[in-house]
Write an enzyme that holds these catalytic residues in place. Structure first.
Site, short mmCIF file in Angstrom:
data_model
loop_
_atom_site.label_atom_id
_atom_site.label_comp_id
_atom_site.label_asym_id
_atom_site.label_seq_id
_atom_site.Cartn_x
_atom_site.Cartn_y
_atom_site.Cartn_z
N GLY A 259 0.79 -1.21 0.00
CA GLY A 259 0.00 0.00 0.00
C GLY A 259 0.83 1.26 0.00
O GLY A 259 1.95 1.30 -0.50
N GLU A 282 -4.24 -3.43 -4.52
CA GLU A 282 -5.38 -2.51 -4.54
C GLU A 282 -4.93 -1.07 -4.75
O GLU A 282 -5.57 -0.29 -5.45
CB GLU A 282 -6.17 -2.62 -3.24
CG GLU A 282 -5.35 -2.28 -2.01
CD GLU A 282 -6.00 -2.73 -0.73
OE1 GLU A 282 -7.00 -3.44 -0.80
OE2 GLU A 282 -5.50 -2.36 0.34
N LYS A 407 4.93 6.27 19.04
CA LYS A 407 5.80 7.44 19.19
C LYS A 407 6.01 7.81 20.65
O LYS A 407 6.98 8.47 21.00
CB LYS A 407 5.20 8.63 18.43
CG LYS A 407 5.21 8.45 16.92
CD LYS A 407 4.60 9.64 16.20
CE LYS A 407 4.62 9.44 14.70
NZ LYS A 407 4.00 10.58 13.96
#
Length: 480
Positions: A259, A282, A407
């Protein structure tokens, strides 16, 4: 009237859920675009032409209670959406439902001032939709990307209007849906009224995204650049994940699904020495371009659409859009085909690379929510994870990639998923989980073994706590 008809048909549905094709056949109701005649966008409609108009005039057709499809990704029809917002205010519209997958742009229709005018229904949530959903002003529909076209084609979600963004017609009258065929083809087959935003900057792509100009009811001409995605900065952790995947899990001749994001880009950057890779995915981004130029992606080993890159939608740089324009090696296809598990599994060594938000110690994969907060969508993750696992050659690799910590330093490999979180990929579907600390192979492993494998790829700061949590849960120590 529709409710009465629905009762006669023996369907306990609300008016908006009625299969309009059945209603039309039952009552003999007709309009300029009858539902009982299958619409094929490839076939010209003799003697029919759209009205050429402005965006403000085109959207006047939308009325209260309508359901409107909005094309997504980089093809989001911003001019039409802006005009629709103005129309909604000035006409006093109410309860207009906007249906879409991820859209680019500000998402003006989702701002608080439009509450009661528009109700946004996202089937894959982008950043512009998260606040509206979290505050109860918008909706999220969890659904496999491959099955969204069924909602339109079966009339589960009857579409009154479709807003689509296409190229101007060629000499034969065909427009191209360009970078976003995905669920848009199904929407144009199903909607009662189609408004086209014709843009000279839209790449003309081949495959299943052509629609003849005669299928539009009204069209609007613009000349604007498409939404661009700048390359993401790749962290050391993401680069390490990409290297693990490229060096250990991607074979020569593999068919890739990947992706948009830093981890896919990091993986692509590590594949420069591979040979004869194929792409059946996709979505894709600019990260594929260096591999195409170097001759790494050749698609010669594929069994389905051999020699062709197959995709359904894309968001990237202008360089990528230029690459896509009229490129004979690229097919942009209906998402129901691209993400069909039986199609995916026919290609060789299918290697599906997907990411997620968290994984628990049994292998449950959370990808669309952070606790109760909707973050993205189900998308095509399961479509490809399953397609890779069921590959005809037994050499497919379903991969979930995840940094070991957030994070804020919190572990993404957790004893229990957060309260309210949704499992997208079940623990029975999970095969390979990859972090910057290594690869955990879960297929065929029991809970004790899974926990051990996942703890080995967790951040070292969290491994002891995860071991204790496993013991409390399983009453035994995790071990291989």
């Amino acid at each position: 009237m529709l409710t009465g008809i629905c009762c006669k048909l023996g369907k306990a549905l609300q008016p908006k859920q009625i299969c309009f094709q059945s209603v039309m056949r039952f009552t003999g109701i007709t309009d300029h675009r009858p539902f009982d005649i299958p619409r094929e966008p490839f076939n010209p409609v003799s003697g029919r032409e759209p009205t050429w108009t402005t965006a403000d005039e085109a959207v006047q057709i939308v009325k209260s209670g309508d359901r409107v499809f909005v094309q997504g990704g980089g093809a989001t029809p911003q001019e039409l959406l802006h005009s629709l917002c103005k129309h909604g205010r000035t006409a006093g519209l109410k309860d207009v439902e906007l249906v879409h997958i991820h859209t680019e742009g500000p998402g003006e229709q989702m701002e608080p001032q439009y509450e009661g005018i528009f109700r946004d229904n996202s089937m894959f949530t982008g950043g512009n939709a998260r606040t509206a959903i979290a505050e109860g002003r918008g909706d999220y529909t969890p659904i496999f990307l491959s099955e969204i076209p069924l909602l339109f084609r079966r009339g589960v979600l009857g579409l009154d209007v479709a807003l689509v963004h296409v190229t101007p017609p060629d000499k034969h009258g065909f427009c191209s849906m360009g970078i976003s065929v995905d669920v848009t083809r199904a929407a144009t087959q199903s909607a009662r009224y189609i408004i086209g935003q014709l843009n000279k900057k839209m790449p003309r792509t081949l495959g299943e995204g052509l629609i003849h100009i005669s299928h539009f009811d009204s069209v609007v001409e613009i000349d604007r650049p498409l939404a661009n995605k700048k390359p993401l900065k790749i962290s050391d952790e993401q680069r390490a994940i990409g290297k693990y995947i490229a060096e250990n899990l991607v074979d020569n001749g593999a068919t890739l699904q990947t992706g948009i994001g830093a981890i896919p880009d990091a993986t692509m950057s590590c594949l420069t020495q591979h040979k004869d890779l194929g792409l059946h995915t996709e979505m894709f981004s600019s990260g594929i371009l260096p591999l195409v130029k170097k001759g790494v992606i050749t698609n010669t080993k594929k069994r389905i659409h051999q020699g062709k890159i197959v995709g359904s939608f894309a968001v990237g740089s202008q360089e990528m859009y230029d690459f896509m324009d009229d490129n004979q090696t690229l097919l942009m296809m209906d998402i129901a085909h691209v993400n069909n598990t039986s199609v995916i599994s026919q290609n060789p060594k299918v290697t599906a690379i997907n990411s997620c938000i968290e994984v628990d110690l049994t292998g449950q994969v959370v990808s669309d929510t952070i606790g109760t907060r909707v973050y993205s969508g189900v998308g095509g993750q399961v479509d490809f994870i399953r397609g890779a696992a069921l590959g005809f050659d037994g050499l497919g690799k379903p991969i979930i990639a995840i940094p070991s910590v957030t994070k804020r330093g919190e572990s993404k490999i957790v004893p229990f998923i957060k309260e309210g979180a949704g499992v997208v990929t079940s623990r029975a579907h999970a095969h390979y989980i990859v972090s910057e600390h290594g690869i955990a192979y879960l297929f065929g492993k029991n809970l004790r073994q899974r926990a051990h494998a996942l703890i080995q790829i967790a951040h070292p700061d969290h491994r002891e706590a995860l071991e204790k949590a496993t013991f409390e849960r399983l009453k035994c120590m995790p071990s291989p």
